[in-house]
Design an enzyme around this catalytic site. Structure first.
Site, short mmCIF file in Angstrom:
data_model
loop_
_atom_site.label_atom_id
_atom_site.label_comp_id
_atom_site.label_asym_id
_atom_site.label_seq_id
_atom_site.Cartn_x
_atom_site.Cartn_y
_atom_site.Cartn_z
N ILE A 12 11.98 12.19 68.49
CA ILE A 12 13.32 11.85 68.99
C ILE A 12 13.61 12.60 70.29
O ILE A 12 14.20 12.05 71.22
CB ILE A 12 14.38 12.17 67.90
CG1 ILE A 12 14.07 11.35 66.65
CG2 ILE A 12 15.78 11.87 68.42
CD1 ILE A 12 14.77 11.79 65.41
N ASN A 35 4.24 20.74 65.93
CA ASN A 35 4.23 19.40 65.34
C ASN A 35 4.51 18.37 66.43
O ASN A 35 5.22 17.39 66.22
CB ASN A 35 5.31 19.32 64.24
CG ASN A 35 5.17 18.05 63.42
OD1 ASN A 35 4.09 17.46 63.35
ND2 ASN A 35 6.26 17.60 62.84
N SER A 124 21.40 15.17 59.90
CA SER A 124 20.75 14.09 59.16
C SER A 124 21.68 13.50 58.10
O SER A 124 22.52 14.20 57.53
CB SER A 124 19.51 14.64 58.45
OG SER A 124 19.01 13.73 57.49
N TYR A 148 14.98 20.83 52.83
CA TYR A 148 15.13 20.30 54.20
C TYR A 148 16.58 19.89 54.43
O TYR A 148 17.22 20.30 55.40
CB TYR A 148 14.20 19.10 54.43
CG TYR A 148 14.61 18.28 55.63
CD1 TYR A 148 15.35 17.11 55.46
CD2 TYR A 148 14.29 18.69 56.91
CE1 TYR A 148 15.76 16.38 56.55
CE2 TYR A 148 14.70 17.94 58.01
CZ TYR A 148 15.44 16.79 57.83
OH TYR A 148 15.86 16.07 58.92
N LYS A 152 19.85 21.43 56.96
CA LYS A 152 20.73 20.68 57.86
C LYS A 152 22.20 20.96 57.49
O LYS A 152 23.04 21.22 58.34
CB LYS A 152 20.46 19.17 57.75
CG LYS A 152 19.09 18.74 58.29
CD LYS A 152 18.95 19.04 59.77
CE LYS A 152 17.66 18.48 60.32
NZ LYS A 152 17.45 18.81 61.76
N ARG A 291 9.63 7.02 44.09
CA ARG A 291 9.41 8.37 44.63
C ARG A 291 10.59 9.23 44.19
O ARG A 291 11.75 8.83 44.39
CB ARG A 291 9.31 8.30 46.15
CG ARG A 291 9.10 9.62 46.85
CD ARG A 291 8.85 9.43 48.34
NE ARG A 291 10.01 8.85 49.02
CZ ARG A 291 10.07 8.65 50.33
NH1 ARG A 291 9.03 8.92 51.09
NH2 ARG A 291 11.16 8.14 50.89
C1 WQD Z 1 12.49 4.64 53.42
C2 WQD Z 1 12.30 3.69 52.26
C3 WQD Z 1 11.21 4.66 50.36
C4 WQD Z 1 7.34 5.26 52.37
C5 WQD Z 1 13.74 10.11 55.29
C6 WQD Z 1 14.11 11.54 55.16
C7 WQD Z 1 15.47 11.75 55.77
C8 WQD Z 1 15.52 11.20 57.18
C9 WQD Z 1 15.05 9.76 57.23
C10 WQD Z 1 15.32 13.02 58.75
C11 WQD Z 1 12.59 4.32 50.92
C12 WQD Z 1 10.36 3.57 50.97
C13 WQD Z 1 8.66 4.93 52.11
C14 WQD Z 1 6.31 4.56 51.70
C15 WQD Z 1 7.95 3.25 50.55
N1 WQD Z 1 14.74 11.98 58.05
N2 WQD Z 1 8.95 3.93 51.22
N3 WQD Z 1 6.65 3.57 50.81
O1 WQD Z 1 13.43 8.60 52.46
O2 WQD Z 1 15.19 7.13 53.58
O3 WQD Z 1 14.61 9.33 54.57
O4 WQD Z 1 13.76 9.72 56.64
O5 WQD Z 1 16.45 13.36 58.74
O6 WQD Z 1 15.71 13.12 55.77
O7 WQD Z 1 14.18 11.82 53.79
O8 WQD Z 1 12.97 7.43 54.66
O9 WQD Z 1 11.00 6.23 55.50
O10 WQD Z 1 10.67 8.01 53.72
O11 WQD Z 1 11.75 5.84 53.11
O12 WQD Z 1 8.25 2.35 49.74
O13 WQD Z 1 5.07 4.81 51.89
O14 WQD Z 1 10.93 3.27 52.23
O15 WQD Z 1 11.17 4.60 48.94
O16 WQD Z 1 13.20 3.33 50.09
P1 WQD Z 1 14.07 8.09 53.70
P2 WQD Z 1 11.50 6.93 54.29
#
Ligand code: WQD
Length: 338
Positions: A12, A35, A124, A148, A152, A291
């Site tokens: 970002i 990273n 976040s 995490y 925030k 998950r």
């Molecule tokens: C999105 C959807 C999963 C991977 C994360 C962080 C959050 C923020 C945004 C920083 C969900 C599904 C995912 C995969 C899947 N980041 N999925 N298979 O969990 O909404 O939020 O990113 O601030 O802090 O937690 O994003 O992209 O991990 O998941 O089915 O291999 O995709 O279950 O529904 P999330 P994500």
């Protein structure tokens, strides 16, 4: 006068640098490259035709922060630097609390000593309590389920308390929903270390052949098709939100939390199908177990950003899928390909 961008070589951060330089701002970046890659900064300068200053260092180093603020006459700070892997934070909570809180405390102390009064903080949507319904508004109850998210939450409180103590401070806490995609040039993009945690980079790596298939984490959620619903936001729209927040901070004092999201939720299957349609690629997937910690749905009410910042997301899910794939196919090994 310069803008200090901590973590500016990250996903970002690099996209925000492009917009800041395009706006004619002078920028100095502090990044540890733990990273991220300095190659991202080289490409930002290539993209914009403008120079930036880059210092390799730790955002927890208060003396370094003060030296940079003094040497570059810093007038505002955008603070991206921090660890961001939810799963890792559960395994290594102290690593996250030490780094993410100490960097913010060091930064606020350095700002106080150097007379820097404006801060844009990378927060976040994960700070919203899991029982609060979507669309989320900024006045909803906060509460987290992983270290995490708590970092925030705590950083927001640290910054809010500093604004209470010094009425000259102007801080904007930007609550990101789900940033995805890449700059349309394909020169900069998301370059996760190891196996991606997040959906879009995993889809892109499956499409390019790095991963055999996508596992969809559950299809029994209370959503239109049973898969998780999220508010996906093009990273270029998110970058623009930071430019708007900086303009707001320059014209106001105090502390404001503001959502950056589209206000529209899409399911995992919506994203898979949009990606396949936008790029003409079939994505192999299997349905796996849920998950832990995942919500049924999580999306923003973005009306405060429109009201206060004059910001509204412009790009579509198709744009996000097309631009994300464009970056991935041009950089199958990310910046490590250089
Ligand atoms: C999105 C959807 C999963 C991977 C994360 C962080 C959050 C923020 C945004 C920083 C969900 C599904 C995912 C995969 C899947 N980041 N999925 N298979 O969990 O909404 O939020 O990113 O601030 O802090 O937690 O994003 O992209 O991990 O998941 O089915 O291999 O995709 O279950 O529904 P999330 P994500």
């Amino acid at each position: 006068m310069s803008i200090l961008v901590t973590g500016g070589a990250g996903y970002i951060g690099s996209h925000t640098l492009v917009r800041l330089l395009e706006q004619g701002e002078s920028v100095v970046v502090l990044d540890s490259y733990d990273n991220s890659s300095p190659e991202a900064l080289r490409r930002v300068m290539q993209l914009t035709g403008r120079q930036l200053e880059a210092i390799e260092g730790d955002a927890c180093d208060e003396a370094l922060l003060r030296r940079v603020m003094h040497e570059y006459a810093v007038e505002s700070v955008i603070h991206f630097a921090g660890h961001k892997a939810v799963g890792e934070s559960v395994q290594k909570p102290l690593k996250y609390y030490k780094n993410n809180l100490e960097s913010t405390i060091s930064l606020m102390r350095a700002m106080r000593e150097e007379g820097v009064k404006r801060l844009i903080f990378s927060s976040s949507a994960t700070v919203y309590h899991c029982e609060e319904p979507s669309p989320h508004t900024e006045d909803q109850r906060l509460g987290c389920i992983n270290p995490y998210g708590w970092t925030k939450f705590m950083n927001e409180q640290i910054i809010r308390d500093c604004c209470q103590a010094d009425g000259e401070l102007s801080c904007v806490l930007l609550r990101y929903f789900n940033p995805v995609g890449a700059h349309p040039s394909g020169l900069i993009g998301e370059d996760p270390n190891g196996i991606p945690n997040n959906l879009m980079p995993y889809i892109c790596q499956t499409a390019v052949g790095l991963r055999d298939h996508l596992t969809i984490f559950g299809d029994d959620y209370k959503t239109h098709d049973g898969t998780g619903v999220r508010d996906y936001l093009h990273v270029c729209d998110l970058a623009e939100g930071h430019v708007c927040a900086l303009g707001y901070a320059r014209a106001h004092k105090g502390c404001e939390a503001i959502n950056l999201g589209t206000g529209t939720g899409y399911s995992v299957l919506d994203v898979v199908h949009a990606f396949e349609k936008a790029n003409g690629i079939k994505i192999n997937y299997v349905i796996g177990p849920r998950r832990p910690g995942d919500l049924d749905e999580n999306y923003a009410d973005p009306s405060k950003a429109e009201r206060l910042l004059g910001w509204k997301a412009q790009k579509t899910l198709e744009d996000m899928c097309r631009d994300g794939w464009n970056w991935q196919k041009k950089n199958p090994k990310g910046y490590r390909g250089e």
